[in-house]
Structures are given as C-alpha cells and as structure tokens.
Design a protein around this motif. Structure first.
Motif, PDB file in Angstrom:
ATOM      1  N   GLN A 148     -22.889  13.376  10.675  1.00  0.00           N
ATOM      2  CA  GLN A 148     -23.383  14.602  10.272  1.00  0.00           C
ATOM      3  C   GLN A 148     -23.190  15.176  11.830  1.00  0.00           C
ATOM      4  OE1 GLN A 148     -27.482  14.498   8.809  1.00  0.00           O
ATOM      5  NE2 GLN A 148     -27.311  16.739   8.717  1.00  0.00           N
TER       6      GLN A 148
ATOM      7  N   ASP B 239     -27.900  21.290  10.375  1.00  0.00           N
ATOM      8  CA  ASP B 239     -27.227  20.177  10.035  1.00  0.00           C
ATOM      9  C   ASP B 239     -26.947  19.492  11.388  1.00  0.00           C
ATOM     10  OD1 ASP B 239     -27.186  20.384   7.512  1.00  0.00           O
ATOM     11  OD2 ASP B 239     -24.953  21.106   7.414  1.00  0.00           O
TER      12      ASP B 239
ATOM     13  N   GLY C 226     -28.942  15.731  12.126  1.00  0.00           N
ATOM     14  CA  GLY C 226     -28.046  14.640  12.474  1.00  0.00           C
ATOM     15  C   GLY C 226     -28.548  13.922  13.709  1.00  0.00           C
TER      16      GLY C 226
END
Length: 87
Positions: free
Chosen positions: A26, A57, A61
């Motif tokens: 990710q 994101d 992650g």
C-alpha cells in the motif's frame, strides 16, 4: 506444549507477516501515485483530491506496517516465554 498453541503462534506470525507485506504494498502504491501526481501538477492539472487520497493511503499503509510489526513482536515474545517456561 499443546499443538494448538503452536498453531496459534504460527498463525500470529503468518498474520503479522501478511500485514507487513500488505502495508508495504500500500505504501509503495501510494508513493507511486503521489510521484505521478507530481508530474500531473507540473503540467497544470488539478488533482488535489487524488493527492489527498494518496497521502491518506500512504499513512494508512505505514500504520498497518507498524501494527503488524507489533503482532510479530508479541508472537516472538510469546515464543521466548514458552521456551523459557518449558525448556
């Protein structure tokens, strides 16, 4: 040592490792998205929403990797405790 404890520890290691791998993927993808948006921004397109999503994101992650690393740490400590107790 009970075989079910061994399976649980193995499962914890597997889950932790899988979480680290997913989080790393990710982060890698979000980094690529941000890098590609940088080129788009220089050409004059407005991609603030996509940039925001990519940064979120990226952070998600990173937090996922940290959490999974803690799972691995606890599983490792548990193995150490079991070895100290039964050895």
């Amino acid at each position: 040592m009970d075989i079910s404890n061994n399976s649980n520890i193995s499962g914890a290691f597997a889950s932790g490792l899988q979480g680290v791998q997913r989080g790393a993927e990710q982060v890698t993808q979000a980094s690529r998205d941000i890098a590609s948006l940088n080129g788009d921004t220089q050409q004059g397109s407005s991609s603030s929403t996509n940039l925001t999503d990519s940064v979120v994101d990226l952070q998600t992650g990173a937090i996922g990797v940290e959490a999974s690393a803690k799972v691995l740490d606890v599983a490792n400590d548990t193995i150490g405790t079991l070895l100290d107790t039964f050895a």
